[in-house]
Design a protein around this motif. Structure first.
Motif, mmCIF file in Angstrom:
data_model
loop_
_atom_site.group_PDB
_atom_site.id
_atom_site.type_symbol
_atom_site.label_atom_id
_atom_site.label_comp_id
_atom_site.label_asym_id
_atom_site.label_seq_id
_atom_site.Cartn_x
_atom_site.Cartn_y
_atom_site.Cartn_z
ATOM 1 N N PRO A 17 35.275 21.325 59.073
ATOM 2 C CA PRO A 17 34.930 22.003 57.544
ATOM 3 C C PRO A 17 33.767 22.813 57.432
ATOM 4 O O PRO A 17 33.415 23.534 56.624
ATOM 5 C CB PRO A 17 34.478 20.446 57.149
ATOM 6 N N ARG B 27 33.302 26.295 55.252
ATOM 7 C CA ARG B 27 31.978 26.487 54.417
ATOM 8 C C ARG B 27 31.212 27.806 54.666
ATOM 9 O O ARG B 27 31.033 28.407 53.875
ATOM 10 C CB ARG B 27 31.096 25.316 54.485
ATOM 11 N N PHE C 40 36.777 26.811 45.231
ATOM 12 C CA PHE C 40 37.150 25.607 45.980
ATOM 13 C C PHE C 40 37.535 25.758 47.208
ATOM 14 O O PHE C 40 38.404 26.662 47.514
ATOM 15 C CB PHE C 40 38.453 25.310 45.068
ATOM 16 N N ARG C 41 37.204 24.569 48.074
ATOM 17 C CA ARG C 41 37.779 24.836 49.498
ATOM 18 C C ARG C 41 38.101 23.301 49.975
ATOM 19 O O ARG C 41 37.748 22.480 49.098
ATOM 20 C CB ARG C 41 36.598 25.143 50.287
ATOM 21 N N HIS C 42 38.874 23.059 50.736
ATOM 22 C CA HIS C 42 39.468 21.889 51.081
ATOM 23 C C HIS C 42 39.737 21.805 52.760
ATOM 24 O O HIS C 42 40.817 22.919 53.041
ATOM 25 C CB HIS C 42 40.368 21.295 50.259
ATOM 26 N N TYR C 43 39.154 20.993 53.613
ATOM 27 C CA TYR C 43 39.629 21.177 54.960
ATOM 28 C C TYR C 43 40.267 19.762 55.258
ATOM 29 O O TYR C 43 39.943 18.724 54.816
ATOM 30 C CB TYR C 43 38.351 21.211 55.822
ATOM 31 N N ALA C 44 41.331 19.751 55.793
ATOM 32 C CA ALA C 44 42.176 18.695 56.316
ATOM 33 C C ALA C 44 42.260 18.600 57.618
ATOM 34 O O ALA C 44 43.074 19.500 58.226
ATOM 35 C CB ALA C 44 43.670 18.538 55.333
ATOM 36 N N SER D 210 43.152 24.412 56.329
ATOM 37 C CA SER D 210 42.301 24.694 55.505
ATOM 38 C C SER D 210 42.762 25.611 54.224
ATOM 39 O O SER D 210 43.922 26.256 54.368
ATOM 40 C CB SER D 210 41.321 25.482 55.821
ATOM 41 N N PRO E 54 40.386 25.581 41.122
ATOM 42 C CA PRO E 54 40.667 24.183 41.728
ATOM 43 C C PRO E 54 42.048 23.784 41.366
ATOM 44 O O PRO E 54 42.362 24.087 40.290
ATOM 45 C CB PRO E 54 39.689 23.158 41.081
ATOM 46 N N VAL F 56 45.053 17.708 45.524
ATOM 47 C CA VAL F 56 45.091 17.873 47.103
ATOM 48 C C VAL F 56 45.238 16.551 47.657
ATOM 49 O O VAL F 56 44.468 15.578 47.397
ATOM 50 C CB VAL F 56 43.958 18.599 47.483
ATOM 51 N N GLN G 56 48.964 18.968 54.714
ATOM 52 C CA GLN G 56 48.129 19.209 53.483
ATOM 53 C C GLN G 56 48.788 19.644 52.217
ATOM 54 O O GLN G 56 49.582 20.635 52.031
ATOM 55 C CB GLN G 56 47.035 20.229 53.610
ATOM 56 N N VAL H 79 48.980 20.468 48.205
ATOM 57 C CA VAL H 79 48.328 20.940 47.251
ATOM 58 C C VAL H 79 49.039 21.492 46.106
ATOM 59 O O VAL H 79 50.205 21.983 46.090
ATOM 60 C CB VAL H 79 47.603 22.225 47.900
#
Length: 300
Positions: free
Chosen positions: A79, A83, A98-102, A112, A118, A122, A145, A147
């Protein structure tokens, strides 16, 4: 007195102009080890060395140039790296709020997503069994992931994956073919369950499949889904370039063959720059957005 009551159904993603057809861009890219690892750089073998800033800069330049609305990324190391990329892109004029790490804590890379708007939902499916007795891992190595975006009252779902590589320490499965087959079957079961429960949704798979798109190994997915055809300006469909000179189609988008709405996606492959930042190429899929205009009721 005349009362005017108009309800405009607008897209949740940016770029929508009522009455004008636009398109939404979704990209997928394996950025090749955006993390700390042993590297061979400039004629030297370096232990636990970060990705050189010069290559990070070329990755950012590629993203800034294409500026997709949504970007799915493979091989970011955590993550913190996501960022970092988000902030550097913003400094370059491209804002992804919007960001999302899995990712699994023990995994060196994860899945990612960066988005200009957004998503509606997720979910990281981190414990997906592959149905075989695999010595390395009985679960999908990097999970799935999921989305979702709600577009003109229809849900568009992207199942983002980075399937097992063809490297293996199992002497009985040296190219991890059994493990990859298990992961693909698990993914197909996931998709089928969603399709049966919500037949009105539009479904896509995005990412790095680590398996050539023509391989029979992908048949469980091919039963209901089709690859979104993509080439570069020269007509070359290959997305992965091995140091040995081999090139293959490993990355991209698949969509449900019979969709509840007319999606008509079209994809292109970003040309390889002179100083290639990755051994994979970015694939960009554009979905035409037919503005709904006055649908929903314009009553005079």
């Amino acid at each position: 007195m005349i009362r005017l009551s108009c309800f405009l159904l607008l897209l949740l993603l940016p770029g929508t102009v009522p009455g004008k057809e636009t398109s939404l861009s979704f990209a997928t890219w394996n950025v090749q080890n955006f993390l700390v690892q042993n590297r061979f750089e400039e004629g030297k073998f370096l232990f636990q060395y970060p990705m050189p800033e010069s290559r990070k800069k070329r990755i950012r330049e590629q993203i800034l140039l294409e500026s997709p609305d949504v970007l799915f990324i493979q091989e970011l190391g955590g993550p913190g790296y996501l960022r970092e990329l988000q902030l550097d892109l913003k400094a370059g004029g491209l804002d992804y709020p919007f960001r999302h790490y899995a990712g699994h804590p023990e995994s060196r890379t994860g899945l990612s997503v960066l988005s200009k708007t957004p998503p509606g939902k997720v979910v990281f499916h981190d414990a997906v069994p592959i149905g075989i007795d695999a010595p390395e891992n009985p679960l999908m190595r990097r999970g799935i992931q999921e989305v979702g975006f709600k577009i003109n009252e229809t849900w568009y779902w992207f199942y983002h994956v980075h399937l097992k590589s063809r490297y293996s320490e199992d002497p009985d499965d040296p190219d991890a073919r059994k493990v990859r087959a298990g992961e693909i079957r698990a993914l197909a079961r996931f998709l089928e369950a969603h399709r049966r429960a919500n037949p009105q949704d539009v479904l896509f798979v995005a990412g790095d499949f680590n398996t050539p798109f023509g391989d029979r190994l992908l048949d469980p997915l091919r039963g209901a889904f089709l690859p979104v055809a993509a080439t570069d300006d020269a007509g070359n469909p290959d997305t992965y370039f091995h140091h040995s000179g081999r090139s293959e189609v490993l990355d991209g988008f698949w969509n449900l063959g019979i969709s509840p709405v007319d999606v008509s996606p079209a994809a292109t492959i970003v040309p390889v720059p002179v100083a290639c930042p990755s051994d994979h190429r970015m694939i960009i899929m554009r979905i035409p957005e037919r503005a709904q205009g006055n649908q929903g009721g314009c009553q005079h």
